[in-house]
Design an enzyme around this catalytic site. Structure first.
Site, PDB file in Angstrom:
ATOM      1  N   HIS A   1       0.951  -1.107   0.013  1.00 41.73           N
ATOM      2  CA  HIS A   1      -0.038  -0.072  -0.045  1.00 41.73           C
ATOM      3  C   HIS A   1       0.786   1.297   0.008  1.00 41.73           C
ATOM      4  O   HIS A   1       1.776   1.293   1.014  1.00 41.73           O
ATOM      5  CB  HIS A   1      -0.911  -0.057   1.140  1.00 41.73           C
ATOM      6  CG  HIS A   1      -2.061  -0.854   0.982  1.00 41.73           C
ATOM      7  ND1 HIS A   1      -3.173  -0.825   2.020  1.00 41.73           N
ATOM      8  CD2 HIS A   1      -2.375  -1.941   0.042  1.00 41.73           C
ATOM      9  CE1 HIS A   1      -4.127  -1.713   1.612  1.00 41.73           C
ATOM     10  NE2 HIS A   1      -3.616  -2.246   0.474  1.00 41.73           N
TER      11      HIS A   1
ATOM     12  N   TYR B   1      -9.490   5.709   6.937  1.00 41.33           N
ATOM     13  CA  TYR B   1      -9.673   6.096   8.176  1.00 41.33           C
ATOM     14  C   TYR B   1     -10.749   7.231   8.237  1.00 41.33           C
ATOM     15  O   TYR B   1     -10.583   8.218   7.637  1.00 41.33           O
ATOM     16  CB  TYR B   1      -8.465   6.637   8.785  1.00 41.33           C
ATOM     17  CG  TYR B   1      -7.290   5.617   9.058  1.00 41.33           C
ATOM     18  CD1 TYR B   1      -7.131   5.283  10.566  1.00 41.33           C
ATOM     19  CD2 TYR B   1      -6.423   5.006   8.101  1.00 41.33           C
ATOM     20  CE1 TYR B   1      -6.250   4.317  10.582  1.00 41.33           C
ATOM     21  CE2 TYR B   1      -5.455   4.172   8.436  1.00 41.33           C
ATOM     22  CZ  TYR B   1      -5.422   3.671   9.643  1.00 41.33           C
ATOM     23  OH  TYR B   1      -4.465   2.752  10.054  1.00 41.33           O
TER      24      TYR B   1
ATOM     25  N   PRO C   1      -4.644   0.737  18.546  1.00 40.24           N
ATOM     26  CA  PRO C   1      -4.186  -0.046  17.260  1.00 40.24           C
ATOM     27  C   PRO C   1      -4.484   1.128  16.150  1.00 40.24           C
ATOM     28  O   PRO C   1      -4.229   0.736  15.069  1.00 40.24           O
ATOM     29  CB  PRO C   1      -5.343  -0.947  16.971  1.00 40.24           C
ATOM     30  CG  PRO C   1      -6.438  -0.604  18.005  1.00 40.24           C
ATOM     31  CD  PRO C   1      -5.831   0.328  19.180  1.00 40.24           C
TER      32      PRO C   1
ATOM     33  N   LYS D   1       1.081   0.244  15.180  1.00 39.89           N
ATOM     34  CA  LYS D   1       2.401   0.153  15.437  1.00 39.89           C
ATOM     35  C   LYS D   1       2.624  -1.045  16.181  1.00 39.89           C
ATOM     36  O   LYS D   1       4.145  -1.250  16.660  1.00 39.89           O
ATOM     37  CB  LYS D   1       2.372   1.371  16.282  1.00 39.89           C
ATOM     38  CG  LYS D   1       2.436   2.757  15.635  1.00 39.89           C
ATOM     39  CD  LYS D   1       3.594   2.613  14.465  1.00 39.89           C
ATOM     40  CE  LYS D   1       3.374   3.640  13.567  1.00 39.89           C
ATOM     41  NZ  LYS D   1       4.126   3.186  12.040  1.00 39.89           N
TER      42      LYS D   1
ATOM     43  N   TYR E   1       3.757   6.914   9.931  1.00 39.72           N
ATOM     44  CA  TYR E   1       3.007   5.541   9.448  1.00 39.72           C
ATOM     45  C   TYR E   1       3.689   4.450   8.766  1.00 39.72           C
ATOM     46  O   TYR E   1       3.773   3.459   9.000  1.00 39.72           O
ATOM     47  CB  TYR E   1       1.931   6.052   8.658  1.00 39.72           C
ATOM     48  CG  TYR E   1       0.822   4.986   8.537  1.00 39.72           C
ATOM     49  CD1 TYR E   1      -0.515   5.107   9.146  1.00 39.72           C
ATOM     50  CD2 TYR E   1       0.776   3.869   7.704  1.00 39.72           C
ATOM     51  CE1 TYR E   1      -1.413   4.280   9.243  1.00 39.72           C
ATOM     52  CE2 TYR E   1      -0.107   3.034   7.670  1.00 39.72           C
ATOM     53  CZ  TYR E   1      -1.595   3.127   8.290  1.00 39.72           C
ATOM     54  OH  TYR E   1      -2.477   2.269   8.115  1.00 39.72           O
TER      55      TYR E   1
END
Length: 391
Positions: free
Chosen positions: A72, A201, A293, A297, A385
């Site tokens: 991704h 998200y 979550p 991580k 990220y």
């Protein structure tokens, strides 16, 4: 039994550490309290940072990941019925993430360990770590109904939050930092192709939602729910209807439904135990720290911990210097606290607190709008990220 490194826990951290040590010619024994089927089936994380991907490849555990995993190059943020994509490679100099479930990582590493590595004992329950502050620590364990002891030069506790390794550090030497969030995640696995090719998200006035996946045919989705919610309170149709509301956009995008195969509730908390080392006992992963979550991580922090330990022990073997081993806790904690910061920021940015005021709601939207308009803010998110460097 006698070995150089006793590893408690055969999750991805313990298994990867055994693999890294094997590659350096350092012997180890892995003790796992559960059976092999349980380890290979327990659903956990599914997003691998660039550094984790690189380490697995270098350790010889990347072939199936590269074939079946999903690279991704970004995520999508949704709020106020708008969509914004964060382009990872454009903001990080080429880094990305990989969608590849923890269950699959464990299967790959278990196969390698059983074929090439040292002993891996399933259903071997660690009972206590003794003599951590001596030169010969030992792990008492029970295997096949018989108690035994594993004599080690070093012990690495990869046995999770409820494991025994952390208990071996005297309470008077420790500090604990934690935060509990007033909401949880209701998660489902569904046999339906993901409705988007990257993670979504979503911040909504009704609460947060996440569209994720485990493969090209299995979707993983989450809803923010009140703390204390039980999964059985939510019928499948209710879950899908609420997901559709929170993912709604103004451009006709649709969420595809499918059969729900698993449903669970995950509490949200942040936790850090300092130090991560006592004598010759080293903590790794959830044994030392937990993140909400939201930022994906947990597994990646555990990988960072064991990479740091392996490098330090190899350095000791090559140079005779214990400098890197002595610095283990501080080295890991710098990365841990950056991950805690990121995970907390992302959680508070996207989740609506139960007592949120209209002012706080507007601030959340303003922060998201700033993120979508500022290259610097977007770069900070993308760098965190995709993962900060190990060590």
């Amino acid at each position: 039994m006698r070995t150089t490194v006793g590893i408690i826990g055969a999750g991805p951290a313990g298994l990867l550490l055994a693999r890294l040590l094997h590659g350096a010619g350092i012997d180890s024994v892995v003790l796992e309290s559960r059976d092999r089927a349980y380890v290979e089936q327990r659903q956990r994380a599914g997003i691998l940072e660039q550094g984790t991907v690189d380490v697995l490849r270098a350790a010889g555990a990347g072939e199936r990941m590269d074939h079946e995993g999903l690279r991704h190059d970004g995520i999508e943020l949704r709020f106020a019925s708008k969509r914004h994509r964060v382009d990872f490679p454009a903001r990080t100099g080429g880094r990305s993430v990989m969608v590849y479930a923890q269950t699959e990582v464990c299967k790959d590493l278990i196969a390698l360990q059983l074929e090439e590595g040292g002993p891996l004992l399933f259903e071997a329950e660690a009972l206590a770590v003794e003599g951590a502050d001596t030169s010969r620590p030992r792990v008492r364990f029970r295997h096949q109904g018989v108690e035994d002891a594993l004599e080690c030069d070093y012990v690495v506790g990869c046995d999770g939050f409820r494991g025994v390794s952390r208990q071996a550090i005297p309470a008077e030497l420790t500090r604990v930092f934690e935060r509990t969030y007033p909401f949880a995640w209701l998660g489902i696995l569904a046999d339906v192709a993901p409705s988007h090719d990257e993670l979504v998200y979503a911040r909504h006035d009704r609460g947060f939602a996440l569209l994720s996946m485990r493969s090209r045919s299995v979707s993983r989705l989450y809803l923010q729910v009140p703390e204390g919610t039980r999964a059985e309170e939510w019928a499948d149709d209710r879950v899908w209807t609420e997901l559709e509301r929170r993912f709604e956009t103004g451009d006709g995008w649709r969420l595809e439904r499918g059969p729900v195969t698993q449903k669970s509730v995950t509490p949200m908390r942040s936790y850090v135990h300092e130090p991560m080392r006592h004598g010759r006992l080293f903590l790794a992963g959830d044994a030392a720290h937990i993140v909400p979550p939201t930022g994906a991580k947990g597994l990646n922090l555990a990988v960072g911990d064991v990479v740091t330990f392996a490098r330090a022990l190899i350095h000791r073997r090559q140079t005779g210097s214990a400098e890197l081993l002595d610095a283990y806790s501080g080295t890991c904690l710098r990365r841990v606290w950056q991950a805690e910061r990121f995970s907390c920021d992302l959680t508070t940015l996207l989740h609506r607190a139960p007592d949120a005021t209209p002012f706080e709601d507007r601030l959340q939207v303003a922060r998201l709008e700033r993120l979508t308009q500022s290259r610097a803010a977007e770069t900070d998110l993308a760098e965190a990220y995709t993962g900060l460097p190990f060590g």
